[in-house]
Design an enzyme around this catalytic site. Sequence first.
Site, short mmCIF file in Angstrom:
data_model
loop_
_atom_site.label_atom_id
_atom_site.label_comp_id
_atom_site.label_asym_id
_atom_site.label_seq_id
_atom_site.Cartn_x
_atom_site.Cartn_y
_atom_site.Cartn_z
N TRP A 190 -21.03 33.17 12.26
CA TRP A 190 -22.48 33.13 12.40
C TRP A 190 -22.93 31.70 12.13
CZ3 TRP A 190 -26.12 31.77 8.60
CH2 TRP A 190 -27.44 31.76 9.09
N GLU A 231 -21.66 36.67 15.68
CA GLU A 231 -22.89 37.34 15.22
C GLU A 231 -24.14 36.61 15.68
OE1 GLU A 231 -23.23 37.43 10.95
OE2 GLU A 231 -25.00 38.73 10.99
N LYS A 233 -28.51 36.40 16.30
CA LYS A 233 -29.68 36.57 15.45
C LYS A 233 -30.93 36.27 16.25
CE LYS A 233 -31.23 35.36 10.79
NZ LYS A 233 -30.92 34.66 9.54
N ASP A 264 -25.99 42.81 13.33
CA ASP A 264 -26.62 42.83 12.01
C ASP A 264 -27.96 43.55 12.15
OD1 ASP A 264 -28.34 42.02 9.81
OD2 ASP A 264 -26.83 40.54 9.28
N HIS A 267 -31.29 41.59 12.38
CA HIS A 267 -31.38 40.45 13.29
C HIS A 267 -32.09 40.72 14.60
CE1 HIS A 267 -27.96 37.88 11.35
NE2 HIS A 267 -28.87 38.27 10.50
N HIS A 291 -23.14 44.51 10.44
CA HIS A 291 -23.68 44.05 9.18
C HIS A 291 -24.81 45.00 8.84
CE1 HIS A 291 -22.19 39.62 8.75
NE2 HIS A 291 -21.23 40.51 8.68
N ASP A 299 -37.82 38.88 6.01
CA ASP A 299 -36.46 38.88 5.47
C ASP A 299 -35.57 39.89 6.17
OD1 ASP A 299 -34.34 38.29 3.58
OD2 ASP A 299 -34.73 40.29 2.79
N ASP A 301 -32.55 40.78 4.97
CA ASP A 301 -31.44 41.08 4.06
C ASP A 301 -31.83 41.82 2.79
OD1 ASP A 301 -29.13 39.66 5.43
OD2 ASP A 301 -30.61 38.08 5.37
N ASP A 331 -24.45 43.49 4.50
CA ASP A 331 -24.96 42.11 4.44
C ASP A 331 -26.41 42.09 3.98
OD1 ASP A 331 -25.47 39.44 4.67
OD2 ASP A 331 -25.49 39.38 6.86
C1 RNT Z 1 -27.35 35.45 8.44
C2 RNT Z 1 -26.24 36.35 8.82
C3 RNT Z 1 -24.95 36.13 8.11
C4 RNT Z 1 -25.16 35.84 6.64
C5 RNT Z 1 -23.91 35.72 5.85
C6 RNT Z 1 -24.13 35.11 4.52
O1 RNT Z 1 -28.54 35.81 8.97
O2 RNT Z 1 -26.64 37.69 8.66
O3 RNT Z 1 -24.12 37.21 8.32
O4 RNT Z 1 -25.99 36.78 6.04
O5 RNT Z 1 -22.97 35.07 6.59
ZN ZN Z 2 -25.17 39.20 8.97
#
Ligand code: RNT
Ligand code: ZN
Length: 424
Positions: A190, A231, A233, A264, A267, A291, A299, A301, A331
């Site tokens: 990523w 990955e 985003k 993810d 994302h 993820h 955010d 995460d 993640d």
């Molecule tokens: C970032 C990605 C990635 C990170 C990690 C720390 O938006 O989700 O996967 O969260 O690599």
């Molecule tokens: Zn991620």
Amino acid sequence: MNYPNDAQIQAAYRMAQERYALLGVDTDQALATLSNVALSLHCWQGDDVGGFESAGGELTGGIAATGNYLGKARTPAELRRDLDKTYSLIPGQHRLNLHAMYAESGGRKVDRNELRPEHFTAWADWAKTNNHGVDFNPTCFSHPKSASGFTLASYDAGTRNFWIEHCIASRKIGEFFGRQLGTPCITNIWIPDGFKDTPVDRRRPRELLKDSLDKVLAEKIDPRHNLDAIEGKLFGLGAESYTVGSHEFYLGYAVAHQVLLTLDAGHFHPTETIADKISAVLLYLPEILLHVSRGVRWDSDHVVILNDDLQAIAQEIVRGGFLQRVHIGLDYFDASINRIAAWVIGARNTQRALLLALVEPIEQLKQVEQAGDYTQRLALSEEIKSLPFGAVWDYYCLNQGVPVGLSFMDTIRDYEKQELSRRG
Ligand code: RNT
Ligand code: ZN
């Protein structure tokens, strides 16, 4: 807090088992299946995505860990101790997802393009001792050479090359973990590359990224040791208008090169979920990595909770028969609560979502759908939501020798007192 005793848990399970059997669901079988699903726990929840290269290095790349809860891991030994505690509270045998910035170079400065397997032998030994498979990630952020906001897609050839070298080094470290541990390491790339404001040229950076990836992935590595994943985003902090590695970019690249695509959950656009993407992309890709995360406003995460999104992801994996082809990683990073609890709550929720999916009367549901009886489909889907699933989960935890119900929090509070609160 009062907790149920073993006899109560077993009695509740017997009743639940009978109730599910009326629908043709074998709960013992569901638990046997669940016990074979390894989650890849993200090491970076333990220290707010800090790594061990330099104390207090700033987290960049458009991601942020907010909060200042006590007890963040400051050394590899502390992080491994915290992980040991975490795994002891999660039923089953699980993997570790490691980032390159968690290298151990014995005090010497080793830049990211010079990282080698020898900088990860302590992690490999620990993983072997504890039966964890390991997954890996090049760290393309929090570094002077990513300060422009660009890495593999940089207009500057020197910068691009540095990150190409780092990603190649990472794949070899992945191969090392795979060989050492006897289970393939998924090395997931990523990068944060993107623009805060609207770019004029959206094309060129993507051409550069494609070319960089070709170089990174040029050398074939035995898939028994390393699998490559990429990955995408939607946006990051400071990269709100354009992300080079968008979903479409990587979907195309993954299909063309048959590498794993990482989805993810945080994302995508706020109402866009990854659950619906699984059965689509798996028509064209052998395997994918998830993820599991939770987006909240800006955010991507937050700690994973047992919400509809998570259940939909689990349902898609189970109903589609994809448990062997979907690798499940977590993640998220929350520094405002106990970090062990953040890991445990998110991991247990992911397992509960999988179990909920595993005890669905899937054949019946599919039958009524194929027969066009959408009234019965809706009625049955809604009815099964109140079946005694909790009793099945409790029984699983008991059998796996981990705390049942909320009692895992007693262990965490103890650990906070004995260990975390002593950290400066
Ligand atoms: C970032 C990605 C990635 C990170 C990690 C720390 O938006 O989700 O996967 O969260 O690599
Ligand atoms: Zn991620």
